[in-house]
Design an enzyme around this catalytic site. Structure first.
Site, PDB file in Angstrom:
ATOM      1  N   HIS A 118       2.934  -4.438  -1.625  1.00 56.03           N
ATOM      2  CA  HIS A 118       4.096  -3.545  -1.776  1.00 56.03           C
ATOM      3  C   HIS A 118       4.457  -3.452  -3.249  1.00 56.03           C
ATOM      4  O   HIS A 118       4.328  -4.435  -3.986  1.00 56.03           O
ATOM      5  CB  HIS A 118       5.305  -4.089  -0.985  1.00 56.03           C
ATOM      6  CG  HIS A 118       6.336  -3.056  -0.715  1.00 56.03           C
ATOM      7  ND1 HIS A 118       7.305  -2.735  -1.634  1.00 56.03           N
ATOM      8  CD2 HIS A 118       6.522  -2.250   0.345  1.00 56.03           C
ATOM      9  CE1 HIS A 118       8.071  -1.775  -1.121  1.00 56.03           C
ATOM     10  NE2 HIS A 118       7.612  -1.463   0.065  1.00 56.03           N
ATOM     11  N   ASP A 135       4.319  -1.900   7.618  1.00 59.72           N
ATOM     12  CA  ASP A 135       3.309  -1.177   8.413  1.00 59.72           C
ATOM     13  C   ASP A 135       2.322  -2.097   9.103  1.00 59.72           C
ATOM     14  O   ASP A 135       1.482  -1.628   9.877  1.00 59.72           O
ATOM     15  CB  ASP A 135       2.547  -0.212   7.488  1.00 59.72           C
ATOM     16  CG  ASP A 135       3.470   0.869   6.954  1.00 59.72           C
ATOM     17  OD1 ASP A 135       3.598   0.978   5.721  1.00 59.72           O
ATOM     18  OD2 ASP A 135       4.097   1.552   7.773  1.00 59.72           O
TER      19      ASP A 135
HETATM   20  C1  SDX Z   1       5.195   1.734   2.459  1.00 60.41           C
HETATM   21  O1  SDX Z   1       7.710   1.927  -1.773  1.00 60.41           O
HETATM   22  C2  SDX Z   1       8.175   1.720  -0.567  1.00 60.41           C
HETATM   23  O2  SDX Z   1       9.287   1.276  -0.378  1.00 60.41           O
HETATM   24  C3  SDX Z   1       7.230   2.093   0.563  1.00 60.41           C
HETATM   25  C4  SDX Z   1       7.649   1.662   1.974  1.00 60.41           C
HETATM   26  C5  SDX Z   1       8.897   2.386   2.427  1.00 60.41           C
HETATM   27  O3  SDX Z   1       9.575   1.850   3.311  1.00 60.41           O
HETATM   28  O4  SDX Z   1       9.112   3.550   1.977  1.00 60.41           O
HETATM   29  O5  SDX Z   1       7.879   0.261   1.980  1.00 60.41           O
HETATM   30  C6  SDX Z   1       6.563   1.984   2.984  1.00 60.41           C
HETATM   31  O6  SDX Z   1       4.596   2.613   1.903  1.00 60.41           O
HETATM   32  C7  SDX Z   1       4.637   0.330   2.552  1.00 60.41           C
HETATM   33  C8  SDX Z   1       3.245   0.199   1.854  1.00 60.41           C
HETATM   34  C9  SDX Z   1       2.198   0.746   2.815  1.00 60.41           C
HETATM   35  N1  SDX Z   1       0.861   0.814   2.149  1.00 60.41           N
HETATM   36  C10 SDX Z   1      -0.129  -0.017   2.475  1.00 60.41           C
HETATM   37  O7  SDX Z   1      -0.024  -0.965   3.255  1.00 60.41           O
HETATM   38  C11 SDX Z   1      -1.467   0.323   1.809  1.00 60.41           C
HETATM   39  C12 SDX Z   1      -2.090  -0.948   1.220  1.00 60.41           C
HETATM   40  N2  SDX Z   1      -1.278  -1.381   0.091  1.00 60.41           N
HETATM   41  C13 SDX Z   1      -1.694  -1.005  -1.273  1.00 60.41           C
HETATM   42  O8  SDX Z   1      -2.195   0.302  -1.324  1.00 60.41           O
HETATM   43  C14 SDX Z   1      -0.638  -1.359  -2.305  1.00 60.41           C
HETATM   44  O9  SDX Z   1      -0.274  -2.629  -2.063  1.00 60.41           O
HETATM   45  C15 SDX Z   1       0.602  -0.504  -2.425  1.00 60.41           C
HETATM   46  C16 SDX Z   1       0.273   0.931  -2.645  1.00 60.41           C
HETATM   47  C17 SDX Z   1       1.458  -0.636  -1.225  1.00 60.41           C
HETATM   48  C18 SDX Z   1       1.390  -1.038  -3.624  1.00 60.41           C
HETATM   49  O10 SDX Z   1       0.682  -0.752  -4.715  1.00 60.41           O
HETATM   50  P1  SDX Z   1       1.138  -1.327  -6.158  1.00 60.41           P
HETATM   51  O11 SDX Z   1       2.416  -2.031  -6.209  1.00 60.41           O
HETATM   52  O12 SDX Z   1       0.949  -0.214  -7.098  1.00 60.41           O
HETATM   53  O13 SDX Z   1       0.175  -2.491  -6.301  1.00 60.41           O
HETATM   54  P2  SDX Z   1      -1.164  -2.383  -7.056  1.00 60.41           P
HETATM   55  O14 SDX Z   1      -1.961  -1.318  -6.375  1.00 60.41           O
HETATM   56  O15 SDX Z   1      -0.891  -2.229  -8.503  1.00 60.41           O
HETATM   57  O16 SDX Z   1      -1.760  -3.808  -6.712  1.00 60.41           O
HETATM   58  C19 SDX Z   1      -1.565  -4.897  -7.543  1.00 60.41           C
HETATM   59  C20 SDX Z   1      -2.875  -5.639  -7.386  1.00 60.41           C
HETATM   60  C21 SDX Z   1      -4.082  -4.758  -7.721  1.00 60.41           C
HETATM   61  O17 SDX Z   1      -5.057  -5.612  -8.244  1.00 60.41           O
HETATM   62  P3  SDX Z   1      -5.244  -5.650  -9.862  1.00 60.41           P
HETATM   63  O18 SDX Z   1      -5.356  -4.191 -10.334  1.00 60.41           O
HETATM   64  O19 SDX Z   1      -3.993  -6.320 -10.407  1.00 60.41           O
HETATM   65  O20 SDX Z   1      -6.513  -6.447 -10.065  1.00 60.41           O
HETATM   66  O21 SDX Z   1      -3.033  -6.049  -6.016  1.00 60.41           O
HETATM   67  C22 SDX Z   1      -4.177  -5.422  -5.461  1.00 60.41           C
HETATM   68  C23 SDX Z   1      -4.561  -4.269  -6.383  1.00 60.41           C
HETATM   69  O22 SDX Z   1      -5.985  -4.079  -6.390  1.00 60.41           O
HETATM   70  N3  SDX Z   1      -3.775  -4.948  -4.147  1.00 60.41           N
HETATM   71  C24 SDX Z   1      -4.482  -5.112  -3.025  1.00 60.41           C
HETATM   72  C25 SDX Z   1      -3.690  -4.536  -2.008  1.00 60.41           C
HETATM   73  N4  SDX Z   1      -2.573  -4.054  -2.537  1.00 60.41           N
HETATM   74  C26 SDX Z   1      -2.622  -4.298  -3.854  1.00 60.41           C
HETATM   75  N5  SDX Z   1      -5.686  -5.662  -2.779  1.00 60.41           N
HETATM   76  C27 SDX Z   1      -6.099  -5.644  -1.506  1.00 60.41           C
HETATM   77  N6  SDX Z   1      -5.417  -5.119  -0.471  1.00 60.41           N
HETATM   78  C28 SDX Z   1      -4.195  -4.557  -0.688  1.00 60.41           C
HETATM   79  N7  SDX Z   1      -3.514  -4.061   0.322  1.00 60.41           N
END
Ligand code: SDX
Length: 431
Positions: free
Chosen positions: A308, A366
């Site tokens: 998140h 989710d």
């Molecule tokens: C919702 O914003 C909100 O409030 C949203 C929400 C709401 O109520 O409106 O809460 C609802 O959208 C919840 C999130 C649902 N999405 C998912 O479950 C999809 C999987 N999650 C990722 O896509 C990600 O975690 C996000 C998009 C949710 C958050 O992305 P960020 O904060 O931009 O995090 P990031 O992508 O910068 O990740 C930080 C690190 C990265 O690694 P590095 O670049 O530092 O090496 O963590 C890794 C990412 O590669 N990472 C993951 C991961 N999520 C982040 N690695 C594996 N699996 C994951 N799910």
């Protein structure tokens, strides 16, 4: 003496500017950079808005480090346990919990706006039967601005109120009819003797061929899912609604924009993607392979339902949802649901893995919601529409707050330009 204005000093080259430091009632201070470009001739750069406050708001507060979510100050776990969705809608819209008379009046107003203009059925019938229900919702909600002309003037507080009630009231009908159209069953009209969640379940699952009795366990679980998804500060779809409304677009167009943004798998589409992932993993013995893929920088695979932008401790909604999943499946007599077992094992393994601990990745809202919705009989394609039904009150509350702000300006970010500088056109024979 008035509190002395706190400031942040920005120094670079020969430039030094003092920027006001604004203090919130909760959360971090913010540096007011509204005059930065005029004073210092520079922009700030924050493509994902990870360090940017786009507005001031009094609706929802999130502390990502503490895993705290407050709606008008009330913690989400207390609201999920003690309140119900329409009462939470009132809280988000008007700022405080209603008394009995206010709640009765609000529920009456919403209940009596649940029907759609009969001609709107034609919009559903223009889609292919296999259209994703989110495509239908974007289209039909946008089309509401062609039917409800008496509530599109955003300068009229009464029309803003009517549009708000219409959207909250009609979203379940639109989502249910998108589902009925998808499965080739007749539309079911809402009933005024049912509560919000029960009405939605009946519009989705009843058929003319037999009576339908709402299961109170399912309607309570449905109501709680709505509450858990109601609002969430300035997330991507809410920010989309705010940006759309800053141009003066009508509320139906703004909410249609929010639905479109919510559809993405990184946002509201994650609940559908998460169940598809759990089904692809299949059994717990396959989990390590997927954990390694999630950690592999060269593999685009992400653990859906994990991580998140804000929560770096735990998502308080996920914990309530996990408890609800256990209750619903148990009460439905769905013992040892393999998908739920895989989800719990995946959560356990991931939370012990250094990669997820270092990156502070936890199950989000989710991760478990899809398991409950699947057990309730919804197809995966209906998971995000259900999220949209719930989030409509959050979008509308944030829209109302922004529209009534006398300092409202159209949202117009700038950029870090990295393209070609000035050059002259050359004729094709000279290229
Ligand atoms: C919702 O914003 C909100 O409030 C949203 C929400 C709401 O109520 O409106 O809460 C609802 O959208 C919840 C999130 C649902 N999405 C998912 O479950 C999809 C999987 N999650 C990722 O896509 C990600 O975690 C996000 C998009 C949710 C958050 O992305 P960020 O904060 O931009 O995090 P990031 O992508 O910068 O990740 C930080 C690190 C990265 O690694 P590095 O670049 O530092 O090496 O963590 C890794 C990412 O590669 N990472 C993951 C991961 N999520 C982040 N690695 C594996 N699996 C994951 N799910």
């Amino acid at each position: 003496m008035a509190d002395e204005q706190k400031t942040a000093k920005l120094t670079f080259g020969d430039t030094e500017v003092d920027l006001p430091l604004l203090s919130p009632t909760a959360g971090p201070d913010v540096i007011d950079i509204r005059k930065l470009y005029a004073q210092a001739g520079v922009f700030t750069y924050d493509p994902g808005f990870t360090s940017t406050a786009s507005c001031d708001s009094t609706i929802t507060f999130i502390d990502g480090n503490e895993g705290q979510l407050l709606h008008r100050g009330y913690p989400i776990d207390q609201l999920a346990e003690k309140s119900h969705f329409l009462e939470v809608c009132y809280l988000l819209l008007y700022g405080d919990l209603p008394n009995a008379a206010q709640l009765e009046d609000f529920e009456h107003r919403v209940t009596n706006h649940t029907m759609l203009h009969e001609q709107m059925q034609n919009f559903f019938r223009g889609f292919r039967r296999d259209a994703h229900p989110m495509a239908v919702m974007v289209g039909v909600v946008g089309a509401m601005s062609a039917f409800y002309h008496d509530s599109t003037d955003i300068s009229d507080p009464w029309q803003r109120e009517v549009a708000s009630i219409r959207l909250i009231a009609k979203m379940p009908t639109i989502a249910a009819w998108a589902y009925k159209y998808h499965v080739g069953q007749p539309f079911v009209y809402p009933r005024n003797d049912l509560d919000y969640a029960s009405n939605f379940l009946r519009m989705c699952f009843s058929v003319p061929a037999e009576d339908y009795v709402v299961n109170p366990i399912l309607s309570r679980a449905m109501d709680r899912i709505f509450t858990l998804h109601a609002d969430h500060e300035q997330n991507a779809s809410t920010s989309t609604v705010r940006l759309a409304s800053s141009s003066g677009a009508n509320p139906f167009a703004c909410i249609a924009a929010g639905i479109a943004c919510l559809w993405g798998p990184a946002h509201g589409g994650a609940n559908q993607a998460c169940l598809e992932m759990l089904r692809e993993i299949g059994t717990p013995d396959q989990i390590p392979k997927y954990i390694e893929r999630a950690k592999d920088k060269n593999d685009p695979f992400r653990l859906m339902g994990f991580g998140h932008r804000v929560y770096k401790n735990h998502d308080p909604r996920a914990q309530v949802m996990k408890q609800s999943a256990d209750e619903v499946l148990d009460l439905l007599g769905i013992e040892d649901n393999p998908t739920l077992q895989t989800a719990k094992e995946l959560e356990r393994i991931a939370l012990e893995d250094d990669y997820f601990r270092e990156k502070k990745l936890f199950p989000n809202v989710d991760f478990y919601s899809g398991i409950i919705l699947d057990a309730m009989g919804f197809p995966q394609s209906m998971f995000t529409p259900i999220f949209a039904v719930a989030r409509t009150v959050g979008w509308i509350s944030q829209w109302k707050e922004q529209i009534s702000d006398p300092q409202l300006k159209i949202g117009r970010p700038r950029q870090l330009y990295m393209g070609e500088t000035l050059r002259d056109y050359t004729d094709v024979e000279n290229r």
